[in-house]
Scaffold this active site. Structure first.
Site, PDB file in Angstrom:
ATOM      1  CG  ASP A   1      -1.812   1.180   1.328  1.00 49.18           C
ATOM      2  OD1 ASP A   1      -2.661   1.336   0.425  1.00 49.18           O
ATOM      3  OD2 ASP A   1      -1.681   1.962   2.288  1.00 49.18           O
TER       4      ASP A   1
ATOM      5  CD  GLU B   1      -2.504   2.453  -3.397  1.00 47.78           C
ATOM      6  OE1 GLU B   1      -3.465   3.218  -3.545  1.00 47.78           O
ATOM      7  OE2 GLU B   1      -1.818   2.436  -2.361  1.00 47.78           O
TER       8      GLU B   1
END
EC number: 2.4.1.18
Length: 736
Positions: free
Chosen positions: A408, A461
């Protein structure tokens, strides 16, 4: 007792002694063995041998429970026979127990050396709480890194949460102690006397299990006892996770996929019984969980974790989570988890100011505090912190059999000036804005994952144009296996939100992604982030009346599966959830009573089936030879057409997307070879809720079009995607 001994005794009683092993336990004084113990609540203490022979009685050295006395010569295997005071809960009883200060160290110099280097790849086997048998005595060994603490104790329900009782031994900043008799399920924390003399109570950074929120204690748990039954999957998963294999991902927030009637979320074992068959029935190859790690605030969806080594106890224990992963594997489905090494929250029981200093985080807020999220940023330049994270990545892949880590907020790690104004960040040693320490961490993590865990993979990401995110570190890349294509997501959604009447003016938004589609190994995400915070659901973005909105959605999903790259869809989007996602509420399953919602679900099921059976749609996702434009420039009609090719020359699919609600008769496109064509998939089919406009068998004509020698005349359904293949091909696209 001399003055020095009296001073040490007072420090023990006050809980201020930084090296209790030098004073408590068995020592030699004046040439004779002496035993000193601290047992609050004891009326009398005797020392006995392992066989029960009395070796000596200890005198009370302090009324708070300090006893000392000479004993007959003995080894470390002596025991204490304690008579408890009447006011104690064991009043008047006698208990025989080991002396925690009679046991040797439990952390080796080699472990400490590797940790100091930042290279201990099984650090979770050393630090934390581990059930253990030492010298034939069962108990738990505890270890924690706190180099700036004056004293560290383990406290829990086994010692009345008294920080004076089990003070730990210090080895170059790693504190450890073996506490006999502590078994699985015991609650514990670490009590630290900070650098400035403040008392600090912390959960275990390596805790494998935690109390349910709002509790914050760690729980002793054995991570090795689970008997895995997914050997077949584990031995073959490298094939399923190969870049040339199909990958269709169903993204799930475990706490809100489905709720019981009383509002309780499904537990891990219930998800194993319901979520697994649901995902299998829809034909997905992988499932992805929003961060399953322990976290204090449910509203963070897990993206502000404090227990990186524990699945959240909200839904069960760690073994229940293992079973969930195992059931997915038995169903032939890979498991990806969202992993968050970018930041952590400031909650008092967590990593912040762990030993009274900025240990895990940067002290300088320009490097250590995230301005958007109010969280703290790991100090990636510190060996021990880097090791905490790299070992954690390996931990999930090894100990929970997770197949992939979706990392993330990578962009926030890469740039020192991420979301910061001038003067709010510190340049690197070269004067640039690249976070060299974070880059090194990401590269090292990816090297370890791909080098040590066969078949595992990572996904970034990453929302910027950072080059070579999904290229090997040997080439200068970051080493990820995949990268989320945020540009495709943003542009294609912007295009689909336009009224079809005006889409001709935005045609580049639906075609632009093909310019850079092969620069990285892309995943096409329609994720949780796209259905919250006022963005509306995916269906909610589609224009037109009810039928047109669903038709737009179906056409969009067809385009997504035809586009180069792997696919990801957030839960609820597969059946056209109308409202935005709410983490406190379950999905609107009642919508499946509606024909259009049920048809959308059937389309997703069919897309996954066709996708997995058609090599042209996945084998060359990251190879420019796997894609050919037929026509990407028909802006007037808002139609695009292209060819997807597999490794074999005979494996190809023709995709045609009509993004207007107009039926287009006799729409001619060039095709790769002379043959009859059939519809492999038509998103306008009645079973999906469409109008039923179709082509049947399509004759090829020797008429040049779009630079090709042969062409076909099509009837394009309204707001629909067609996938065509030569007639006579099998379900996998090969000749019958």
């Amino acid at each position: 007792m001399n003055t020095d001994a009296a001073s040490e005794a007072l420090a023990i009683v006050r809980g201020e002694h930084g090296d209790p092993f030098s004073f408590l336990g068995l020592h030699e004084e004046a040439g004779r063995p002496v035993v000193r113990v601290f047992v609050p609540g004891a009326a009398a203490v005797e020392v006995v041998s392992a066989s029960g022979k009395r070796l000596g009685a200890l005198a009370e050295a302090h009324p708070d429970g300090l006893f000392a006395g000479f004993v007959e010569p003995t080894g470390r295997d002596y025991r204490l026979k304690v008579t408890w005071k009447s006011k104690d809960s064991n009043g008047g009883q006698k208990t025989e127990m080991p002396d925690a200060y009679s046991f040797p160290p439990t952390v080796s110099d080699y472990d400490l050396y590797l940790f100091g280097e930042g290279n201990h790849n099984r650090l979770y086997d050393v630090l934390g709480a581990h059930l253990h048998e030492l010298d034939g005595t069962p108990g738990t060994r505890f270890a924690v890194w706190a180099p700036n603490a004056r004293r560290v104790s383990v406290v829990g329900d086994f010692n009345a949460w008294d920080g004076r009782r089990n003070v730990m031994r210090n080895h170059n900043g790693v504190w450890e102690v073996f506490v006999p008799g502590v078994r699985e399920g015991a609650l514990y924390k670490f009590e630290l006397l900070g650098a400035n003399g403040e008392l600090i109570l912390k959960a275990d950074p390596f805790g494998f299990f935690f109390e349910q929120h709002p509790g914050t204690a760690s729980i002793v748990h054995d991570p090795t006892r689970y008997a895995w039954a997914d050997d077949e999957w584990m031995s073959e998963r490298a094939k399923g996770n190969d870049l040339s294999a199909p990958m269709s991902i169903y993204e799930v927030h475990l706490g809100s996929w489905k709720l019981h009637e009383d509002g309780r979320p499904y537990l891990y074992h219930e998800l194993a019984e319901e979520l697994v068959p649901y995902v299998k029935d829809l034909g997905y190859t992988h499932v992805e969980f929003l961060p399953p790690t322990e976290h204090p605030f449910g509203g963070s969806w897990g993206y502000q974790p404090l227990g990186l080594y524990a699945p959240t106890s909200r839904f069960g224990n760690p073994d229940d989570f293992r079973r969930l992963v195992e059931e997915f594997h038995k169903a032939g489905i890979g498991v990806i988890i969202d992993w968050v090494p970018a930041h952590f929250p400031e909650d008092a029981h967590g990593l912040a100011n762990f030993d009274g200093t900025h240990l895990y985080e940067h002290a300088d807020p320009r490097k250590g505090r995230h301005p958007d999220w109010g969280t703290l940023i790991f100090n990636y330049g510190r060996n021990e912190v880097r090791n905490y994270l790299t070992a954690n990545a390996l931990f999930w892949l090894r100990e929970f059999h997770v197949d992939g880590l979706r990392v993330d907020a990578v962009a926030s790690m890469l740039y020192l000036d991420y979301s910061r104004e001038a003067g709010e960040w510190v340049p690197n040693e070269h004067g640039g804005n690249e976070n060299l320490e974070a880059i090194a961490l990401l590269r090292r993590t990816n090297e370890l994952v791909y080098g040590e865990v066969p078949g595992a993979f990572t996904v970034a990401e990453e929302s910027t144009a950072w080059p070579m995110v999904s290229r090997p570190t040997s080439m200068g890349g970051l080493g990820f296996g995949y990268k989320w294509n945020m540009g495709w997501m943003h542009d294609s959604l912007a295009y689909m939100q336009e009224d079809p009447m005006y889409r001709s003016y935005h045609h580049n938004e639906i075609t632009f992604s093909l310019i850079y589609a092969f620069n990285e190994n892309f995943v096409l995400p329609l994720s949780h982030d796209e259905v919250v915070h006022g963005k509306r659901s995916i269906l909610g973005r589609m224009p037109g009346d009810t039928w047109q909105r669903f038709a737009n959605l179906r056409a969009y999903y067809g385009f997504m599966y035809a586009h180069p790259g792997k696919q990801l869809l957030f839960m609820g989007s597969e059946f056209g959830q109308e409202r935005e996602w709410n983490h406190d509420a379950g999905l609107d399953w009642y919508l499946l009573d509606n024909e259009l919602n049920a048809g959308t679900l059937e389309l997703v099921r069919r897309l996954n089936t066709v996708y997995k059976a058609t090599p042209a749609l996945y084998e060359r996702d990251f190879d420019g030879r796997g894609f050919e434009w037929i026509s990407g420039g028909d802006t007037e009609n808002s139609v695009i057409s292209f060819v997807r090719r597999g490794e074999s020359p005979e494996d190809f699919v023709v995709a045609v997307c009509n993004f207007t609600p107009v039926v287009r008769e006799r729409y001619r496109i060039g095709v790769p070879e002379a043959d009859l064509y059939t519809e492999l998939l038509n998103t306008d089919a009645p079973e999906f809720g469409g109008s039923g406009v179709s082509n049947g068998r399509i004759a090829v004509e020797a008429l040049p079009e779009h630079g090709r020698e042969h062409s076909v005349n099509l009837t394009l359904p309204p707001l629909a995607t067609l996938l065509l293949q030569p007639a006579g091909r099998t379900a996998d696209g090969r000749s019958s």
